[in-house]
Scaffold this active site. Structure first.
Site, PDB file in Angstrom:
ATOM      1  N   ARG A   1       5.786  -7.911 -18.255  1.00 15.54           N
ATOM      2  CA  ARG A   1       5.867  -7.627 -19.700  1.00 15.54           C
ATOM      3  C   ARG A   1       7.243  -7.188 -20.187  1.00 15.54           C
ATOM      4  O   ARG A   1       7.423  -7.001 -21.392  1.00 15.54           O
ATOM      5  CB  ARG A   1       4.836  -6.558 -20.080  1.00 15.54           C
ATOM      6  CG  ARG A   1       3.399  -6.930 -19.751  1.00 15.54           C
ATOM      7  CD  ARG A   1       2.869  -8.060 -20.605  1.00 15.54           C
ATOM      8  NE  ARG A   1       1.452  -8.302 -20.301  1.00 15.54           N
ATOM      9  CZ  ARG A   1       0.693  -9.191 -20.897  1.00 15.54           C
ATOM     10  NH1 ARG A   1       1.193  -9.961 -21.860  1.00 15.54           N
ATOM     11  NH2 ARG A   1      -0.565  -9.368 -20.550  1.00 15.54           N
TER      12      ARG A   1
ATOM     13  N   SER B   1       0.797  -1.238   0.000  1.00 18.01           N
ATOM     14  CA  SER B   1       0.000   0.000   0.000  1.00 18.01           C
ATOM     15  C   SER B   1       0.833   1.295   0.000  1.00 18.01           C
ATOM     16  O   SER B   1       0.441   2.252  -0.677  1.00 18.01           O
ATOM     17  CB  SER B   1      -1.052  -0.013   1.110  1.00 18.01           C
ATOM     18  OG  SER B   1      -0.453  -0.198   2.367  1.00 18.01           O
TER      19      SER B   1
HETATM   20  C1  LIG Z   1       3.471 -13.819 -21.026  1.00 19.31           C
HETATM   21  C2  LIG Z   1       1.996 -13.673 -20.774  1.00 19.31           C
HETATM   22  C3  LIG Z   1       1.094 -14.441 -21.470  1.00 19.31           C
HETATM   23  C4  LIG Z   1      -0.280 -14.306 -21.241  1.00 19.31           C
HETATM   24  N1  LIG Z   1      -1.171 -15.079 -21.960  1.00 19.31           N
HETATM   25  C5  LIG Z   1      -2.506 -14.921 -21.782  1.00 19.31           C
HETATM   26  C6  LIG Z   1      -3.448 -15.684 -22.534  1.00 19.31           C
HETATM   27  O1  LIG Z   1      -3.089 -16.511 -23.360  1.00 19.31           O
HETATM   28  N2  LIG Z   1      -4.761 -15.452 -22.334  1.00 19.31           N
HETATM   29  C7  LIG Z   1      -5.220 -14.551 -21.413  1.00 19.31           C
HETATM   30  O2  LIG Z   1      -6.430 -14.389 -21.268  1.00 19.31           O
HETATM   31  N3  LIG Z   1      -4.338 -13.824 -20.693  1.00 19.31           N
HETATM   32  C8  LIG Z   1      -3.017 -13.983 -20.837  1.00 19.31           C
HETATM   33  N4  LIG Z   1      -2.135 -13.229 -20.099  1.00 19.31           N
HETATM   34  C9  LIG Z   1      -2.676 -12.240 -19.175  1.00 19.31           C
HETATM   35  C10 LIG Z   1      -2.626 -12.730 -17.693  1.00 19.31           C
HETATM   36  O3  LIG Z   1      -3.424 -13.853 -17.504  1.00 19.31           O
HETATM   37  C11 LIG Z   1      -3.084 -11.598 -16.766  1.00 19.31           C
HETATM   38  O4  LIG Z   1      -4.437 -11.296 -17.018  1.00 19.31           O
HETATM   39  C12 LIG Z   1      -2.279 -10.341 -16.983  1.00 19.31           C
HETATM   40  O5  LIG Z   1      -0.907 -10.651 -16.969  1.00 19.31           O
HETATM   41  C13 LIG Z   1      -2.601  -9.321 -15.901  1.00 19.31           C
HETATM   42  O6  LIG Z   1      -2.063  -9.769 -14.694  1.00 19.31           O
HETATM   43  P1  LIG Z   1      -2.036  -8.893 -13.373  1.00 19.31           P
HETATM   44  O7  LIG Z   1      -1.534  -9.765 -12.302  1.00 19.31           O
HETATM   45  O8  LIG Z   1      -1.355  -7.606 -13.661  1.00 19.31           O
HETATM   46  O9  LIG Z   1      -3.638  -8.691 -13.231  1.00 19.31           O
HETATM   47  P2  LIG Z   1      -4.575  -7.670 -12.534  1.00 19.31           P
HETATM   48  O10 LIG Z   1      -5.927  -8.010 -13.060  1.00 19.31           O
HETATM   49  O11 LIG Z   1      -4.138  -6.272 -12.705  1.00 19.31           O
HETATM   50  O12 LIG Z   1      -4.531  -8.114 -11.029  1.00 19.31           O
HETATM   51  C14 LIG Z   1      -3.476  -7.791 -10.157  1.00 19.31           C
HETATM   52  C15 LIG Z   1      -3.389  -8.809  -9.056  1.00 19.31           C
HETATM   53  O13 LIG Z   1      -4.575  -8.751  -8.275  1.00 19.31           O
HETATM   54  C16 LIG Z   1      -4.978 -10.058  -7.916  1.00 19.31           C
HETATM   55  N5  LIG Z   1      -6.307 -10.337  -8.505  1.00 19.31           N
HETATM   56  C17 LIG Z   1      -6.862  -9.735  -9.592  1.00 19.31           C
HETATM   57  N6  LIG Z   1      -8.084 -10.216  -9.810  1.00 19.31           N
HETATM   58  C18 LIG Z   1      -8.303 -11.153  -8.873  1.00 19.31           C
HETATM   59  C19 LIG Z   1      -9.382 -12.011  -8.599  1.00 19.31           C
HETATM   60  N7  LIG Z   1     -10.477 -12.032  -9.335  1.00 19.31           N
HETATM   61  N8  LIG Z   1      -9.264 -12.867  -7.563  1.00 19.31           N
HETATM   62  C20 LIG Z   1      -8.160 -12.878  -6.799  1.00 19.31           C
HETATM   63  N9  LIG Z   1      -7.078 -12.090  -7.003  1.00 19.31           N
HETATM   64  C21 LIG Z   1      -7.161 -11.236  -8.033  1.00 19.31           C
HETATM   65  C22 LIG Z   1      -3.924 -11.014  -8.464  1.00 19.31           C
HETATM   66  O14 LIG Z   1      -2.959 -11.250  -7.472  1.00 19.31           O
HETATM   67  C23 LIG Z   1      -3.291 -10.231  -9.576  1.00 19.31           C
HETATM   68  O15 LIG Z   1      -1.932 -10.574  -9.827  1.00 19.31           O
HETATM   69  C24 LIG Z   1      -0.760 -13.363 -20.298  1.00 19.31           C
HETATM   70  C25 LIG Z   1       0.165 -12.592 -19.593  1.00 19.31           C
HETATM   71  C26 LIG Z   1       1.521 -12.726 -19.811  1.00 19.31           C
HETATM   72  C27 LIG Z   1       2.492 -11.862 -19.041  1.00 19.31           C
END
Ligand SMILES: Cc1cc2nc3c(=O)[nH]c(=O)nc-3n(C[C@H](O)[C@H](O)[C@H](O)COP(=O)(O)OP(=O)(O)OC[C@H]3O[C@@H](n4cnc5c(N)ncnc54)[C@H](O)[C@@H]3O)c2cc1C
Length: 216
Positions: free
Chosen positions: A182, A60
């Site tokens: 990324r 935070s």
């Molecule tokens: C190399 C790579 C390949 C990928 N391939 C695909 C693919 O083929 N198809 C696809 O759809 N996506 C794909 N993604 C996207 C991936 O699944 C995530 O949606 C994306 O990386 C965003 O992640 P984030 O942790 O920043 O998510 P955010 O949505 O920003 O969430 C941040 C954090 O909050 C928590 N959080 C968020 N929502 C919830 C929830 N509902 N319940 C519990 N905890 C939660 C988690 O800890 C999460 O890490 C890919 C990502 C990468 C980096």
């Protein structure tokens, strides 16, 4: 592909003081050079505190510093980046309302498929001319608009290589998560290009926090 820093709020010291308020304490910069607080130096104990917070997922305090970018990139890159949601806000140009000239992302060299599909592509490239495909998409789009078809429908013929633009704002913590996912070699190269630019801008603004949050 373009990433422009529009604005930012806070500094490494904002992160420190957001944590220190728990004990009703406040820190000051150790040295403030003429360049201003952005390049200022933290006291050693504050530097250690930032490292501790990052290591133990005390996220935070990192939410009190933020950045706003204006980004221009192709639709397929935006489609990947918009998946990062928590702590971030996104507003994008709408082709329901805008029917200006369409721009396309056109690489000169195309990466060949990789043997391992998870890798996305190999390092080997080949030239491939797609200008005719883009011209055809553009002329069909323009013809549809001339025929009175609504931009929100005519856009259906535009490919994923079309450039789009958006404002992307969010906390330091959220952008560090974007870069941790990324800027890696398993991310699509074109998406890495955007994340790498965010990475470079962020490290200048928040050198201590960014180093602590990035998993490199
Ligand atoms: C190399 C790579 C390949 C990928 N391939 C695909 C693919 O083929 N198809 C696809 O759809 N996506 C794909 N993604 C996207 C991936 O699944 C995530 O949606 C994306 O990386 C965003 O992640 P984030 O942790 O920043 O998510 P955010 O949505 O920003 O969430 C941040 C954090 O909050 C928590 N959080 C968020 N929502 C919830 C929830 N509902 N319940 C519990 N905890 C939660 C988690 O800890 C999460 O890490 C890919 C990502 C990468 C980096």
């Amino acid at each position: 592909m373009e990433v422009r820093l529009v604005d930012h709020m806070g500094s490494d010291l904002s992160v420190v003081n957001a944590a220190r308020v728990s004990f009703a304490k406040e820190s000051e910069w150790d040295i403030i050079p003429e360049a201003g607080p952005v390049k200022s130096l933290l006291q050693e104990r504050d530097e250690k505190l930032i490292k501790y917070l990052a290591k133990h997922n005390h996220w935070s305090p990192f939410g009190h510093a933020s950045m706003q970018f204006h980004i221009k990139a192709p639709v397929f890159v935006a489609r990947q980046l918009v998946k990062h949601q928590v702590g971030l806000v996104w507003n994008e140009v709408s082709r329901r309302y805008v029917d200006d000239e369409v721009e396309f992302y056109e690489p000169e060299e195309w990466r060949l498929a990789a043997e391992n599909k998870k890798q996305g592509s190999s390092d080997e490239t080949t030239p491939y001319d797609v200008s005719a495909t883009h011209m055809h998409a553009k002329s069909t789009y323009t013809a549809m608009l001339k025929a009175g078809i609504a931009p929100e429908m005519a856009r259906m013929v535009l490919p994923q290589s079309m450039m789009t633009e958006w404002y992307w704002s969010g906390t330091l913590y959220a952008f560090a998560r974007v870069c941790n996912l990324r800027c890696k070699p398993d991310a699509q190269v074109e998406t890495q290009m955007v994340a790498d630019q965010i990475d470079k801008l962020a490290v200048d603004l928040f050198p201590y926090s960014w180093e602590a949050l990035r998993d490199v």
